[in-house]
Design an enzyme around this catalytic site. Structure first.
Site, PDB file in Angstrom:
ATOM      1  N   GLU A  42     125.114  -2.387  24.688  1.00 24.60           N
ATOM      2  CA  GLU A  42     125.046  -2.482  25.413  1.00 24.60           C
ATOM      3  C   GLU A  42     123.788  -2.756  25.964  1.00 24.60           C
ATOM      4  OE1 GLU A  42     126.607   1.326  26.859  1.00 24.60           O
ATOM      5  OE2 GLU A  42     126.064   1.842  24.792  1.00 24.60           O
TER       6      GLU A  42
ATOM      7  N   ARG B 201     120.180  -6.172  25.087  1.00 21.23           N
ATOM      8  CA  ARG B 201     119.742  -7.708  25.884  1.00 21.23           C
ATOM      9  C   ARG B 201     120.493  -7.396  23.807  1.00 21.23           C
ATOM     10  NH1 ARG B 201     115.311  -9.703  29.094  1.00 21.23           N
ATOM     11  NH2 ARG B 201     114.872  -9.105  26.974  1.00 21.23           N
TER      12      ARG B 201
ATOM     13  N   GLY C 136     121.628   1.479  26.280  1.00 19.00           N
ATOM     14  CA  GLY C 136     122.175   0.595  26.992  1.00 19.00           C
ATOM     15  C   GLY C 136     121.112  -0.001  28.217  1.00 19.00           C
TER      16      GLY C 136
ATOM     17  N   ALA D  64     118.421   3.370  24.213  1.00 17.73           N
ATOM     18  CA  ALA D  64     118.820   3.382  26.100  1.00 17.73           C
ATOM     19  C   ALA D  64     117.396   2.840  26.370  1.00 17.73           C
ATOM     20  CB  ALA D  64     119.183   4.404  27.313  1.00 17.73           C
TER      21      ALA D  64
ATOM     22  N   GLY E  11     101.817  -5.037  17.992  1.00 13.12           N
ATOM     23  CA  GLY E  11     100.035  -3.862  18.043  1.00 13.12           C
ATOM     24  C   GLY E  11     100.383  -3.357  18.893  1.00 13.12           C
TER      25      GLY E  11
ATOM     26  N   ARG F 233     108.863   7.777  18.475  1.00 16.16           N
ATOM     27  CA  ARG F 233     109.606   8.292  19.218  1.00 16.16           C
ATOM     28  C   ARG F 233     107.723   8.501  20.125  1.00 16.16           C
ATOM     29  NH1 ARG F 233     109.439  14.939  16.154  1.00 16.16           N
ATOM     30  NH2 ARG F 233     107.460  14.930  15.727  1.00 16.16           N
ATOM     31  N   ARG F 234     108.376   8.570  21.340  1.00 13.84           N
ATOM     32  CA  ARG F 234     106.744   9.569  21.913  1.00 13.84           C
ATOM     33  C   ARG F 234     106.636  10.741  22.317  1.00 13.84           C
ATOM     34  NH1 ARG F 234     103.292   5.985  25.141  1.00 13.84           N
ATOM     35  NH2 ARG F 234     105.225   4.248  25.354  1.00 13.84           N
TER      36      ARG F 234
ATOM     37  N   SER G 161     105.545  13.557  24.047  1.00 16.05           N
ATOM     38  CA  SER G 161     105.663  14.220  25.445  1.00 16.05           C
ATOM     39  C   SER G 161     104.490  14.719  25.843  1.00 16.05           C
ATOM     40  CB  SER G 161     106.707  14.866  25.547  1.00 16.05           C
ATOM     41  OG  SER G 161     106.843  15.928  24.822  1.00 16.05           O
TER      42      SER G 161
END
Length: 314
Positions: free
Chosen positions: A189, A191, A206, A232, A255, A288-289, A291
């Protein structure tokens, strides 16, 4: 039979100024060229002039060494066909010099047209119901090859030279470039850029983006292993191993500074940090980031990764 050679009997399209616009090879094969009377007779019926598009169609037989640089437009098209017919996998064929042998073409619903012809004969083309669909060096895959066992929502988003394995679904917003594709049943979904391969059972979410090597100066060819998920609107410039997950919206480059979230704290109480490139290709990682802090974190995850819907990818 030498498996590093590919050959095919095809039909080339040449413009009035002598520019070879394309070559279609219905059934290319590994090995050395030989006679195929049935195919030759079939294609011979299509040889001739097309006065509306100002082109002629000629029968050609081409044999190429997959390790040598591209030598002509028909040679370039034979290599792209070999990829899309699954005779050779991405990054296993030399494409050196391919852009010099692929002219810019006005791709229409009636076949290729020289761009200057498309401009000067616009009225004739319109009267014949011929519409320009794109101006590009590469045509869409499905005008030349219909890969079995594959679903493509929008054919204009998959270029000739894409390698799509059975069970692959490319949704409407998905994109697959030449010399790239899937090595098994996959959901696309997002590139898939030139040179990128995606393993069996993986999902490109997506709007997700995988960095290629055509622009940006990078040399690392990104790959994604089996059963991995690129969330996504996420993106990567590093490789993922098997059973990995990248959180939606997170873009990771080589990096990027990444906190090892499940590592023991250092003397000052913080977690150790590395560049993402040092973890490229590792299996079983969750990216993950945080939060609260905004820091990119990585931690090990157990078990298998994503599971695709078997009915959708049958």
């Amino acid at each position: 039979m030498n498996e590093r050679r590919v050959w095919g009997i095809g039909l080339s399209t040449t413009a009035a100024d002598g520019t070879v616009l394309d070559t279609w090879f219905p059934t290319p094969a590994n090995g050395e060229a030989h006679d195929d009377e049935a195919l030759t007779a079939q294609l011979a019926e299509l040889v001739g002039e097309d006065s509306v598009r100002a082109v002629r169609r000629d029968l050609v037989t081409v044999e190429t060494d997959l390790d040598a640089p591209v030598s002509s437009t028909p040679d370039a098209y034979l290599r792209l066909h070999a990829l899309s017919h699954r005779l050779v996998a991405p990054n296993e064929v030399s494409l050196d010099g391919i852009f010099a042998h692929l002219p810019n073409v006005a791709w229409t619903n009636a076949g290729p047209v020289h761009p200057e012809t498309a401009a000067t004969r616009a009225a004739h083309l319109r009267q014949a119901g011929i519409q320009i669909q794109s101006l590009d060096k590469f045509p869409r895959l499905t005008d030349y090859v219909v890969p079995p066992g594959v679903r493509i929502g929008d054919a204009s988003r998959v270029r000739l030279g894409a390698y799509l394995s059975p069970g692959t679904t490319v949704m409407h917003e998905g994109f697959v470039n030449f010399n790239a594709g899937t090595l098994g049943a996959s959901m696309v979904e997002g590139r898939i850029s030139q040179g990128v391969v995606v393993g069996d059972g993986s999902d490109i979410g997506g709007g997700a983006s995988i960095m290629g090597t055509l622009s940006g100066g990078g040399t690392h060819r990104v790959s994604i292993g089996q059963r991995s998920l690129l969330g996504a609107n996420a993106g990567i410039g590093i490789s993922l191993g098997d059973d990995c997950v990248v959180e939606a919206g997170l873009y990771i480059t080589a990096g990027s500074k990444v906190v090892l979230a499940d590592a023991a704290p250092t003397a000052d109480g913080t977690r150790p940090m590395v560049k993402a490139g040092e973890l490229s290709g590792r299996d079983g990682l969750l990216w993950r980031r945080n939060s609260l802090t905004g820091a990119i974190e990585v931690l090990t995850r157990s078990g298998a990764g994503v599971t695709l819907n078997e009915i959708l990818h049958a």
